[in-house]
Design an enzyme around this catalytic site. Structure first.
Site, mmCIF file in Angstrom:
data_model
loop_
_atom_site.group_PDB
_atom_site.id
_atom_site.type_symbol
_atom_site.label_atom_id
_atom_site.label_comp_id
_atom_site.label_asym_id
_atom_site.label_seq_id
_atom_site.Cartn_x
_atom_site.Cartn_y
_atom_site.Cartn_z
ATOM 1 N N GLU A 105 9.630 8.395 -16.886
ATOM 2 C CA GLU A 105 8.249 8.879 -17.028
ATOM 3 C C GLU A 105 7.675 8.477 -18.384
ATOM 4 O OE1 GLU A 105 7.876 12.961 -14.618
ATOM 5 O OE2 GLU A 105 9.581 12.880 -15.972
ATOM 6 N N HIS A 158 0.831 -1.222 0.000
ATOM 7 C CA HIS A 158 0.000 0.000 0.000
ATOM 8 C C HIS A 158 0.865 1.271 0.000
ATOM 9 C CE1 HIS A 158 -3.300 -2.707 1.297
ATOM 10 N NE2 HIS A 158 -2.356 -3.223 2.091
ATOM 11 N N LYS A 214 17.265 21.276 -11.772
ATOM 12 C CA LYS A 214 16.491 20.043 -11.969
ATOM 13 C C LYS A 214 17.235 18.964 -12.764
ATOM 14 C CE LYS A 214 12.786 19.310 -10.973
ATOM 15 N NZ LYS A 214 11.490 19.604 -11.582
ATOM 16 N N SER A 247 15.652 20.843 -16.833
ATOM 17 C CA SER A 247 14.506 21.739 -17.017
ATOM 18 C C SER A 247 14.989 23.000 -17.708
ATOM 19 C CB SER A 247 13.923 22.078 -15.645
ATOM 20 O OG SER A 247 13.199 23.283 -15.714
#
Ligand code: ARG
Length: 531
Positions: A362, A228, A355, A349
């Site tokens: 992704e 979970h 970043k 970025s």
């Protein structure tokens, strides 16, 4: 000039900007215009480089709408027709923009078919030689990028046959004896899918090797295991890595099983009913390495089960990759801080200089949606088709190719990411004390002292409550706390407390106990021959 990439095939048939910037236009010997990229494809299941100008690309390049008029317009079915085909129909029905990718399989199938026709005397030995030689020349032209494609010839099968007839005349006109495009395309697709399965299988092994290759270096690392997405029990890092190996192993088994049903010869069933000509299908099957010969001609021209099965296995692989990617995206956040991803596989970025983003992971997760969509497209495509061949089936190729390309690219990137990511051991160790990961092992210790499981669960729950109230670990509780919970407890309780001891206490087969994990690692190394 940098080598351009070849055009993606699939849902985006006409990416005009890339076509214009990456490829060169040239006139062929027949006067037809083709787009000729500079790169060469490396495998037969990849697309050949030459592409047609379809409507959208022609408009983008400012070519006249009737530009394809220079193409051959004579059709293979000319006899019964007294009208020429409307240009819009040609554009609408063509499949060569994507099925040209089957060229090598089409040629291989035709070679085997021609040799069989010669064996049974339907073509002479000399005609067979002419066909073989011309087909090899056509193969070379396609691979060199000098073959002209156009919408009028519809699909790759017609293109190759027309080129053959252009070269050798009547001998070429005999190749389609006892064959239709229905069994031809089914055969080409089976040959292509067989190769695609083998390629995905090799990629899966590479990925498994990457996971197994980490196991020795990470042998001592203990990670929190989750259910979970809540901390649950401690596990050894190799146990984590091998969990993924098991998933990908089941995918490999599914591929192998699917391959058995792919590896069946359809050719020789002709349009739907078979043929009255004395052909030898077993000879063709042997030439093409098919394990068996399809038993029912109606089934052959309508069956795309093998495409759907492969697409499903690809979808499951994509799902497995996606869950792994999701996990590692989380682990690479500052919040988790478990993992440093290799920068060569991250992107930055444009606005936030600090970043380092896990875009590849992704996209592996994101592209899974496409693969699921491809499977869905295929399922819906075939659901309402009566026997036997229906033109709808032509639409099977874009989703099949897209699912394959997407999963292959994802696998190709997953392996180096797995191999090169670094575990942030200190950050992991510092926080392992949080979450009372040893509570279940403590409960099992009580069970070994003949306390019923439900009672033991309750007791440990109360001890965890006490530890939470004091802001300490279970091993920080005093012996009196344990004996107050249960009079039969003694000093030995501390032998199972703390994550290291909790892991060490595991002994069941397939558990995260060090001995069990060592055996798993050995088994995987042997299987994949990783040293
Ligand atoms: N391009 C077609 C396909 O991929 C080939 C078969 C066409 N057969 C026919 N009878 N029109 O399905």
């Amino acid at each position: 000039m940098p080598a351009p990439e070849s055009l993606p095939i699939g849902h985006s048939k006409d990416p005009p900007v890339r076509v214009a910037s990456n490829e060169t236009r040239c006139a062929t010997r027949t006067g037809r215009h083709v787009v000729r990229p500079v790169t060469r494809s490396t495998s037969h299941i990849d697309k050949p480089q030459t592409i047609i100008y379809s409507g959208k690309v022609r408009r983008f390049l400012g070519l006249p709408p009737n530009w394809a008029g220079g193409c051959v317009t004579e059709k293979a079915w000319g006899g019964v027709f007294d009208q020429t085909t409307d240009r819009r129909v040609e554009e609408f029905t063509e499949s060569v923009s994507f099925d040209r990718r089957l060229y090598a399989h089409d040629i291989d199938g035709s070679l085997a078919h021609a040799q069989m026709l010669a064996k049974v005397g339907l073509v002479s030995a000399d005609e067979c030689r002419q066909i073989e030689q011309a087909l090899e020349e056509i193969r070379q032209e396609i691979e060199q990028g000098s073959f002209a494609f156009c919408t009028e010839l519809e699909d790759i099968h017609m293109h190759i046959e027309r080129a053959l007839i252009d070269r050798i005349g009547d001998a070429g006109r005999k190749l389609h004896t006892a064959r239709s495009r229905n069994d031809q395309v089914a055969t080409d697709l089976r040959l292509w899918t067989r190769e695609a399965i083998d390629r995905i299988d090799r990629r899966l092994v590479e990925l498994q090797r990457a996971f197994v290759g980490r196991c020795d270096a990470d042998a001592e690392v203990i990670l929190p295991g989750y259910t979970h997405t809540q901390r649950a029990q401690p596990v050894l890092a190799p146990h984590y890595w091998l969990a993924y190996c098991e998933k990908f192993e089941r995918d490999r088994q599914r591929l192998a099983d699917c391959r058995r049903r792919v590896n069946v010869l359809g050719l020789g069933t002709a349009a739907l009913a078979g043929t009255s000509l004395p052909i030898d299908r077993r000879f063709v099957a042997e030439r093409l390495g098919f394990e068996s010969v399809a038993a029912n001609s109606l089934d052959v021209s309508s069956d795309r089960d093998f495409v759907l099965e492969f697409a499903f296995v690809l979808t499951l692989i994509a799902e497995h990759l996606s869950t792994w990617a999701e996990e590692w995206i989380l682990w690479s956040t500052i919040e988790f801080g478990f993992l440093k991803l290799p920068q060569a596989f991250c992107t930055g970025s444009s606005i936030m200089p600090q970043k380092v983003n896990p875009d590849v992971l992704e996209l592996i997760r994101g592209k899974t949606a496409r693969v699921i969509g491809d499977l869905q497209t295929l399922l819906v495509l075939v659901k309402g088709l009566p026997l036997a061949y229906n033109r709808d089936l032509q639409e099977d190729k874009p989703p099949l190719f897209d699912a394959f390309d997407t999963v292959e690219a994802s696998l190709e990137l997953a392996a180096p990411i797995v191999a090169q990511a670094e575990l942030n051991r200190r950050a992991i160790a510092e926080r392992l004390d949080r979450g009372h990961l040893d509570a279940t092992t403590l409960m099992e210790y009580l069970i070994r002292r003949e306390i019923p499981q439900r009672t033991a669960h309750e007791l440990v729950g109360r001890l965890v409550r006490k530890a939470l109230d004091r802001g300490v670990r279970l091993q920080d509780l005093a012996l009196e706390d344990f004996t107050a919970a249960h009079a039969g407890l003694d000093e030995s309780v501390y032998d199972v407390l703390g994550v290291e001891k909790a892991v060490a206490a595991m002994t069941s087969e397939g558990s995260t106990g060090p001995e069990q994990v060592r055996r798993q690692v050995e088994r995987w190394k042997e299987k994949l021959t990783v040293t």
